[in-house]
Design a protein around this motif. Structure first.
Motif, short mmCIF file in Angstrom:
data_model
loop_
_atom_site.label_atom_id
_atom_site.label_comp_id
_atom_site.label_asym_id
_atom_site.label_seq_id
_atom_site.Cartn_x
_atom_site.Cartn_y
_atom_site.Cartn_z
N VAL A 52 7.36 -8.65 1.61
CA VAL A 52 6.43 -7.68 2.17
C VAL A 52 6.58 -6.37 1.42
O VAL A 52 7.61 -6.09 0.81
CB VAL A 52 6.67 -7.47 3.69
CG1 VAL A 52 6.38 -8.73 4.47
CG2 VAL A 52 8.08 -6.99 3.97
N CYS A 53 5.51 -5.57 1.43
CA CYS A 53 5.56 -4.29 0.74
C CYS A 53 4.85 -3.23 1.56
O CYS A 53 4.00 -3.51 2.40
CB CYS A 53 4.95 -4.40 -0.66
SG CYS A 53 3.20 -4.78 -0.66
N ARG A 54 5.24 -1.99 1.28
CA ARG A 54 4.61 -0.81 1.86
C ARG A 54 4.72 0.27 0.80
O ARG A 54 5.81 0.77 0.52
CB ARG A 54 5.30 -0.38 3.15
CG ARG A 54 4.63 0.82 3.80
CD ARG A 54 5.26 1.16 5.11
NE ARG A 54 6.59 1.72 4.87
CZ ARG A 54 7.42 2.09 5.82
NH1 ARG A 54 7.10 1.93 7.07
NH2 ARG A 54 8.60 2.58 5.51
N GLY A 55 3.59 0.57 0.18
CA GLY A 55 3.62 1.50 -0.95
C GLY A 55 4.42 0.88 -2.08
O GLY A 55 4.17 -0.25 -2.49
N ASP A 56 5.41 1.60 -2.60
CA ASP A 56 6.26 1.09 -3.67
C ASP A 56 7.49 0.35 -3.14
O ASP A 56 8.26 -0.20 -3.91
CB ASP A 56 6.72 2.24 -4.57
CG ASP A 56 5.59 2.80 -5.41
OD1 ASP A 56 4.60 2.07 -5.64
OD2 ASP A 56 5.69 3.96 -5.82
N ALA A 57 7.69 0.35 -1.83
CA ALA A 57 8.87 -0.30 -1.24
C ALA A 57 8.62 -1.79 -1.06
O ALA A 57 7.50 -2.21 -0.76
CB ALA A 57 9.19 0.34 0.11
#
Length: 81
Positions: A52-57
């Motif tokens: 999973v991702c959120r922005g660059d994380a």
């Protein structure tokens, strides 16, 4: 008895279904509420690994529902040129 959730997905032009464990499904649902999105699911010898991702994380969720925010998953990048 462990149930699985099925996510329809397209993989390299063919239709595939990815089965997540209940623990993964619950973890993913909670992370979606915090703004995370499923990027892809990789099949491993230990079962499905959700990325999973959120922005660059980026974060991985193993078959037991454990989230790892410091995973070293190798991601292939392609150029749009």
């Amino acid at each position: 008895m462990q149930h699985t959730a099925i996510l329809p997905t397209e993989r390299r032009g063919s239709k595939a279904q990815i089965k997540l464990t209940d623990a993964q499904r619950l973890c993913v649902e909670g992370m979606k509420k915090l703004g995370w999105d499923i990027w892809f699911v990789r099949m491993t010898q230990r079962g499905p690994l959700v990325v999973v991702c959120r922005g660059d994380a980026m974060c991985t969720i193993d078959s037991l529902g454990n989230a790892n925010f410091s995973s070293e998953v190798m991601v292939r990048h392609t150029d749009a040129n």
